[in-house]
Scaffold this motif. Sequence first.
Motif, PDB file in Angstrom:
ATOM      1  N   VAL A 220     -15.073 -53.134 -29.233  1.00 62.71           N
ATOM      2  CA  VAL A 220     -15.226 -54.589 -29.077  1.00 62.71           C
ATOM      3  C   VAL A 220     -13.973 -55.340 -29.523  1.00 62.71           C
ATOM      4  N   GLU A 221     -13.247 -54.791 -30.494  1.00 63.17           N
ATOM      5  CA  GLU A 221     -12.016 -55.457 -30.929  1.00 63.17           C
ATOM      6  C   GLU A 221     -10.986 -55.501 -29.800  1.00 63.17           C
ATOM      7  N   ASP A 222     -10.916 -54.424 -29.024  1.00 57.51           N
ATOM      8  CA  ASP A 222      -9.996 -54.415 -27.889  1.00 57.51           C
ATOM      9  C   ASP A 222     -10.473 -55.356 -26.793  1.00 57.51           C
ATOM     10  N   LEU A 223     -11.790 -55.421 -26.582  1.00 57.60           N
ATOM     11  CA  LEU A 223     -12.309 -56.367 -25.587  1.00 57.60           C
ATOM     12  C   LEU A 223     -11.973 -57.800 -25.985  1.00 57.60           C
ATOM     13  N   VAL A 224     -12.143 -58.121 -27.258  1.00 64.30           N
ATOM     14  CA  VAL A 224     -11.862 -59.484 -27.723  1.00 64.30           C
ATOM     15  C   VAL A 224     -10.386 -59.828 -27.527  1.00 64.30           C
ATOM     16  N   SER A 225      -9.486 -58.885 -27.812  1.00 62.78           N
ATOM     17  CA  SER A 225      -8.062 -59.182 -27.623  1.00 62.78           C
ATOM     18  C   SER A 225      -7.730 -59.327 -26.140  1.00 62.78           C
ATOM     19  N   ALA A 226      -8.421 -58.576 -25.277  1.00 65.42           N
ATOM     20  CA  ALA A 226      -8.220 -58.720 -23.829  1.00 65.42           C
ATOM     21  C   ALA A 226      -8.752 -60.064 -23.342  1.00 65.42           C
ATOM     22  N   LEU A 227      -9.885 -60.507 -23.883  1.00 64.30           N
ATOM     23  CA  LEU A 227     -10.424 -61.814 -23.523  1.00 64.30           C
ATOM     24  C   LEU A 227      -9.487 -62.934 -23.972  1.00 64.30           C
ATOM     25  N   GLU A 228      -8.845 -62.744 -25.121  1.00 62.75           N
ATOM     26  CA  GLU A 228      -7.857 -63.728 -25.570  1.00 62.75           C
ATOM     27  C   GLU A 228      -6.684 -63.788 -24.586  1.00 62.75           C
ATOM     28  N   TYR A 229      -6.240 -62.628 -24.111  1.00 63.32           N
ATOM     29  CA  TYR A 229      -5.191 -62.596 -23.095  1.00 63.32           C
ATOM     30  C   TYR A 229      -5.597 -63.403 -21.869  1.00 63.32           C
ATOM     31  N   ALA A 230      -6.861 -63.213 -21.435  1.00 60.00           N
ATOM     32  CA  ALA A 230      -7.351 -63.936 -20.263  1.00 60.00           C
ATOM     33  C   ALA A 230      -7.440 -65.434 -20.535  1.00 60.00           C
ATOM     34  N   ALA A 231      -7.906 -65.808 -21.734  1.00 64.34           N
ATOM     35  CA  ALA A 231      -8.029 -67.223 -22.083  1.00 64.34           C
ATOM     36  C   ALA A 231      -6.660 -67.899 -22.124  1.00 64.34           C
TER      37      ALA A 231
END
Length: 369
Positions: A220-231
Amino acid sequence: MSSPDPNVRAARNDGSAPSRRPVVAVTGAALGIGALLTRRLAASEEIKQVVAIDERRGDVSEAQWHLLDVRDPAIAEKLRGADVVVHLAVDLDLETDPAARTAYNVRGAQTVLTAAAAAGVHRVVLCTSAMVYGALPDNDVPLAEDAELRATAEATGVGDLLEIERLGRRAPRAHPGLNVTVVRPAILVGGTDTALTRYFESPRLLVVAGSRPTWQFCHVEDLVSALEYAALEKVEGEFAVGCDGWLEQEEVEELTGIRRMELPSSVALGAASRLHRLGLTPSPAGDLAYTMHPWVVSGSRLHDAGWRPQWTNEEVLGELLEEVAGRHTVAGRRLGRKDATTLGAAGATVALVGTAALVRRARKARRRG
């Protein structure tokens, strides 16, 4: 996580870098991935303001909170001034009534997309799953991110995710100026409870004869950092996120120390279908395909944008084993401690195979009712 490649520019329609720090709204912000993302964005110097939307208030005091259901059209007013919306208010709980789950997920995504367009938001980020590619014996390993989506609605929540993606594809045509980014994580681990994480709660790893399981995880930590990239619009379009590479079934068994139990396809699928139809297990038979056939993805689009996962498949699997320690699941049904103690590992294995007795018992109970 590695620093972004300085030659990779933020993904904008005009090819230019963002001119100012964005205001980002997050739905489903109080719990789970939404809470983790809200906290991360609130601490980022690249973000001007975080607007947090949920039916309850979370504990990130730096965010501006709005308490409402994402299906409420009044959400449009709460999104005014936001540049990007990350929509995470999606229910994939195994125990939720499927019809209610679908109604919530589809209506929620539809309302958020429409409200975002009405509020002048220029990008919505949707989070679905790599499961939308489908788990099929002829899948490439790994799948390209632009591969055809061949999943069906037979696995838990996958039909909802396919419909959310369909709505996401239609939205820019219906609302010019609105852009949609879709993030598809591999098997999520880190405070999650899914049919695929429950697979590792069983006393034996069920392997269907003749199948070719491959395992790719996403912390989930990697997903959150990927979502930040998208945001932050450092990557756009449709992309997958997960650990680099994958594990073969034999590697998983060696790493976990859990032995396999191999069953013919007709026995495994037939039992799973009967047990779910009788309400004895939460997982439909379609979930089993994701433990039989490959559906790992390349994740090249995030890599091209400079993102790297912090976790390896081996590390995430180790974390998963720690999380599920002490839990006992048979055929997707979690047992209480008393049941597990009475049954024991050997008895649980027998129960997995000998489903006929459970089926007969359930049928008799229904006739008596």
